[in-house]
Scaffold this motif. Structure first.
Motif, short mmCIF file in Angstrom:
data_model
loop_
_atom_site.label_atom_id
_atom_site.label_comp_id
_atom_site.label_asym_id
_atom_site.label_seq_id
_atom_site.Cartn_x
_atom_site.Cartn_y
_atom_site.Cartn_z
N ASP A 47 6.21 10.85 -0.70
CA ASP A 47 6.56 10.44 0.54
C ASP A 47 5.62 9.48 1.33
O ASP A 47 6.16 8.48 1.83
N LEU A 48 4.66 9.46 0.76
CA LEU A 48 3.78 8.41 1.38
C LEU A 48 4.12 7.40 1.00
O LEU A 48 3.78 6.04 1.43
N ARG A 84 6.48 5.41 0.99
CA ARG A 84 7.38 4.78 1.68
C ARG A 84 6.91 3.96 2.75
O ARG A 84 7.37 3.24 3.22
N GLU A 85 5.43 4.29 2.86
CA GLU A 85 4.72 3.50 4.22
C GLU A 85 3.92 2.26 3.60
O GLU A 85 3.09 2.61 2.52
N ALA A 130 1.20 1.18 4.96
CA ALA A 130 -0.08 1.46 5.29
C ALA A 130 -0.58 2.37 4.15
O ALA A 130 -1.82 2.25 3.91
N PHE A 131 0.26 3.04 3.30
CA PHE A 131 -0.33 3.91 2.33
C PHE A 131 -0.92 2.98 1.17
O PHE A 131 -1.91 3.10 0.58
N VAL A 162 0.17 -5.20 8.20
CA VAL A 162 0.04 -3.69 7.96
C VAL A 162 -0.19 -3.30 9.36
O VAL A 162 -1.44 -3.78 9.84
N ASN A 163 0.47 -2.50 10.14
CA ASN A 163 0.00 -2.00 11.48
C ASN A 163 -1.37 -1.38 11.42
O ASN A 163 -1.68 -0.43 10.70
N ALA A 216 -1.52 2.69 11.94
CA ALA A 216 -0.92 3.35 10.87
C ALA A 216 -1.75 3.29 9.71
O ALA A 216 -2.04 4.35 9.13
N TYR A 217 -2.58 2.25 9.59
CA TYR A 217 -3.52 2.15 8.29
C TYR A 217 -4.71 3.07 8.62
O TYR A 217 -5.08 3.87 7.63
N MET A 236 -3.58 6.58 8.14
CA MET A 236 -3.44 6.76 6.61
C MET A 236 -4.79 7.13 6.04
O MET A 236 -4.91 8.11 5.24
#
Length: 241
Positions: A21-22, A24-25, A27-28, A49-50, A53-54, A57
């Motif tokens: 699921d990570l 999807r981001e 940031a991941f 990248v925000n 959020a980074y 993560m």
């Protein structure tokens, strides 16, 4: 609730959880690449990248109090490649390996983090694993995600010039909206024709071995599996299956 993952041959006394699921981001993906082959202190805004959020993560992937995220790449003939974020109180690693349920062992590709070991994949193998998604209830199926997940294991003097474009495209598709070309150049720029490492097949095994003494693949991958299993793994890694 995250799904628990069980890998019988992996470390005991650790809790593993499915981490797909990570993917999807954005940031991941930036965190994954910076924690393995880049600089985690890099400004995420530079890549679209925000920042908050980074940072969240990076903290999540490095937290020893949480279950360790596992991302899986199923490929031909029942094989699976894994990336495990192993977080201890005093060190963090990302472990890369391949597994087949018949082996009774793991085939280690390498590690990034406190304990470095690699490379673990040639360009041919990486490109094959990225493109040969299997019908599976677990694991990544998107070719761009598969490429970026396993990219830290790349080390090959014969990496082609088009690799940078392929990586840049994958970065863009995974949400890296700025400087994708520059980041791709950083990630694969050291792969220059005529330099180390090189990959060769010996008389001992059909599985290619790496010239680097720091690579787990300085000996055949999953050493000790049967000749039939070794040939099946070779075919799966090279797309000859």
């Amino acid at each position: 609730m995250a799904l628990t993952v069980h890998i019988p041959e992996y470390l005991e006394d650790c809790e593993l959880t499915a981490g797909e699921d990570l993917a999807r981001e954005p940031a991941f993906w930036l965190a994954h690449l910076m924690l393995t082959v880049g600089d985690p202190s890099e400004d995420p805004d530079r890549y679209g990248v925000n920042a908050s959020a980074y940072e969240a993560m990076v903290e999540h992937l490095s937290n020893p109090e949480e279950p360790w995220p596992v991302l899986r790449v199923p490929f031909e003939d029942g094989h699976t490649a894994y990336a495990v974020y192993a977080s201890f109180d005093d060190a963090n690693n990302v472990d890369f390996f391949v597994r087949h349920h018949e082996w009774g062992r793991l085939g280690y590709l390498g590690q990034c983090g406190a304990d470095e070991a690699g490379p673990g994949l040639s360009w041919t193998e990486l490109a094959t694993l990225a493109e040969t998604a299997q019908n599976s209830s677990a694991g990544l199926t998107d070719s761009s995600q598969r490429l970026l997940l396993l990219l830290p294991m790349l080390g090959d003097a014969e990496t082609p010039p088009e690799a940078r474009h392929m990586v840049a495209q994958a970065l863009t598709r995974c949400g890296i909206s700025s400087e994708a070309d520059e980041l791709a150049t950083m990630l694969v720029g050291e792969q220059e024709t005529g330099s180390e490492p090189t990959w060769t097949v010996t008389a001992d095994s059909p599985i290619a071995v790496c010239s680097s003494p720091y690579s787990p693949r300085h000996i055949p991958l999953a050493l000790g599996i049967t000749p039939r299993q070794a040939q099946a793994l070779t075919d799966a890694l090279t797309g000859r299956g």
